[in-house]
Design a protein around this motif. Structure first.
Motif, mmCIF file in Angstrom:
data_model
loop_
_atom_site.group_PDB
_atom_site.id
_atom_site.type_symbol
_atom_site.label_atom_id
_atom_site.label_comp_id
_atom_site.label_asym_id
_atom_site.label_seq_id
_atom_site.Cartn_x
_atom_site.Cartn_y
_atom_site.Cartn_z
ATOM 1 N N ILE A 47 0.843 -1.205 0.000
ATOM 2 C CA ILE A 47 0.000 0.000 0.000
ATOM 3 C C ILE A 47 0.875 1.251 0.000
ATOM 4 C CG2 ILE A 47 -1.649 1.332 1.381
ATOM 5 C CD1 ILE A 47 -2.872 -1.397 2.225
ATOM 6 N N ILE A 48 1.918 1.249 0.820
ATOM 7 C CA ILE A 48 2.828 2.397 0.872
ATOM 8 C C ILE A 48 3.517 2.575 -0.485
ATOM 9 C CG2 ILE A 48 4.969 3.274 1.891
ATOM 10 C CD1 ILE A 48 4.012 1.975 4.547
ATOM 11 N N LEU A 49 3.995 1.474 -1.068
ATOM 12 C CA LEU A 49 4.640 1.533 -2.381
ATOM 13 C C LEU A 49 3.684 2.082 -3.431
ATOM 14 C CD1 LEU A 49 6.972 0.878 -4.335
ATOM 15 C CD2 LEU A 49 5.954 -1.408 -4.573
ATOM 16 N N THR A 101 4.035 6.129 -17.270
ATOM 17 C CA THR A 101 3.180 5.274 -16.461
ATOM 18 C C THR A 101 3.556 3.798 -16.642
ATOM 19 O OG1 THR A 101 1.360 6.855 -16.549
ATOM 20 C CG2 THR A 101 0.781 4.588 -16.010
ATOM 21 N N ALA A 102 3.806 3.381 -17.867
ATOM 22 C CA ALA A 102 4.204 1.984 -18.120
ATOM 23 C C ALA A 102 5.524 1.664 -17.416
ATOM 24 C CB ALA A 102 4.324 1.740 -19.620
ATOM 25 N N THR A 103 6.454 2.606 -17.434
ATOM 26 C CA THR A 103 7.723 2.397 -16.741
ATOM 27 C C THR A 103 7.509 2.256 -15.239
ATOM 28 O OG1 THR A 103 8.867 3.663 -18.453
ATOM 29 C CG2 THR A 103 10.021 3.372 -16.351
ATOM 30 N N LEU A 104 6.660 3.095 -14.668
ATOM 31 C CA LEU A 104 6.368 3.003 -13.233
ATOM 32 C C LEU A 104 5.683 1.688 -12.880
ATOM 33 C CD1 LEU A 104 5.287 6.653 -12.365
ATOM 34 C CD2 LEU A 104 7.334 5.441 -11.590
ATOM 35 N N ARG A 130 3.612 13.291 -14.457
ATOM 36 C CA ARG A 130 2.637 13.761 -15.452
ATOM 37 C C ARG A 130 2.570 15.277 -15.479
ATOM 38 N NH1 ARG A 130 -2.319 9.828 -16.312
ATOM 39 N NH2 ARG A 130 -2.932 11.647 -17.485
ATOM 40 N N LYS A 131 2.605 15.896 -14.295
ATOM 41 C CA LYS A 131 2.595 17.361 -14.234
ATOM 42 C C LYS A 131 3.838 17.940 -14.900
ATOM 43 C CE LYS A 131 -1.182 18.461 -12.048
ATOM 44 N NZ LYS A 131 -2.225 19.244 -12.676
ATOM 45 N N LEU A 177 4.296 5.477 -5.563
ATOM 46 C CA LEU A 177 4.349 5.470 -7.017
ATOM 47 C C LEU A 177 3.233 6.295 -7.644
ATOM 48 C CD1 LEU A 177 5.528 1.855 -7.845
ATOM 49 C CD2 LEU A 177 6.831 3.973 -7.926
ATOM 50 N N LEU A 178 2.066 6.347 -7.010
ATOM 51 C CA LEU A 178 0.995 7.212 -7.516
ATOM 52 C C LEU A 178 1.377 8.687 -7.399
ATOM 53 C CD1 LEU A 178 -2.246 5.421 -6.269
ATOM 54 C CD2 LEU A 178 -1.450 5.673 -8.631
ATOM 55 N N ILE A 179 2.049 9.034 -6.314
ATOM 56 C CA ILE A 179 2.524 10.417 -6.142
ATOM 57 C C ILE A 179 3.594 10.729 -7.193
ATOM 58 C CG2 ILE A 179 3.819 11.958 -4.600
ATOM 59 C CD1 ILE A 179 2.323 10.536 -2.258
#
Length: 185
Positions: free
Chosen positions: A19-21, A58-61, A33-34, A25-27
């Protein structure tokens, strides 16, 4: 239900780590993206290319997430190395057949961040066999769309545009229609 609760008790630390990961990664994805959007708009790049580069990020992440997830759930480095070497061997053989496509995609990413010409510019490509003088109509993931003076459309591979000398003949040679559906003056 008891089995479900037992599963969470057995893997409590791994689930918490996951969950932390995922949140981290979402952050990172949000920030990336910004930044991509900001760099793209600052460079005058159209929204379709900005979206494409964002999807690559996103694919790389996602690939990074999968690698770290396997470590969180206890896979040893040797096990991961065997899996990745096998996968990359198969992918390498498959990609050898399509290296040109990968080269064009990589060139498209490089062109997103560092390409001095934009849609609407008139350029000359100094190719000894086939010199081209045209207006850039679009910069896609694999190729540039160039409009010749006689109206013909030429698609020029991204990897070749980075290998050939190019001269800017006229900045913003044409005005393209705006996104809101009205034509620019």
């Amino acid at each position: 239900m008891l089995l479900f609760i037992q599963f969470f008790k057995n893997y409590e630390s791994e689930i918490l780590g996951s969950i932390i990961l995922l949140l981290v990664l979402l952050i990172i994805r949000y920030i990336a993206r910004k930044l991509i959007k900001k760099i793209g708009h600052k460079a005058g790049i159209n929204d379709a290319r900005i979206h494409l580069i964002s999807r690559y990020a996103t694919a790389t992440l996602i690939l990074i997430w999968l690698l770290i997830e396997t470590i969180i759930f206890g896979a040893q480095f040797e096990e991961i190395a065997v899996v990745f070497s096998s996968v990359f061997a198969v992918i390498g053989i498959a990609l050898f057949a399509i290296w040109s496509i990968l080269s064009n995609i990589t060139s498209g990413i490089i062109m997103f961040f560092n390409f001095p010409y934009k849609v609407g510019d008139k350029i000359m490509i100094h190719d000894k066999d086939f010199p081209i003088e045209a207006i850039i109509e679009d910069i896609a993931a694999f190729q540039l769309h160039l409009r010749l003076d006689n109206g013909d459309l030429v698609t020029y591979p991204n990897n070749l545009i980075l290998q050939k000398p190019v001269t800017l003949l006229k900045k913003d040679a044409i005005v393209l229609p705006q996104d809101d559906g009205t034509d620019a003056v």
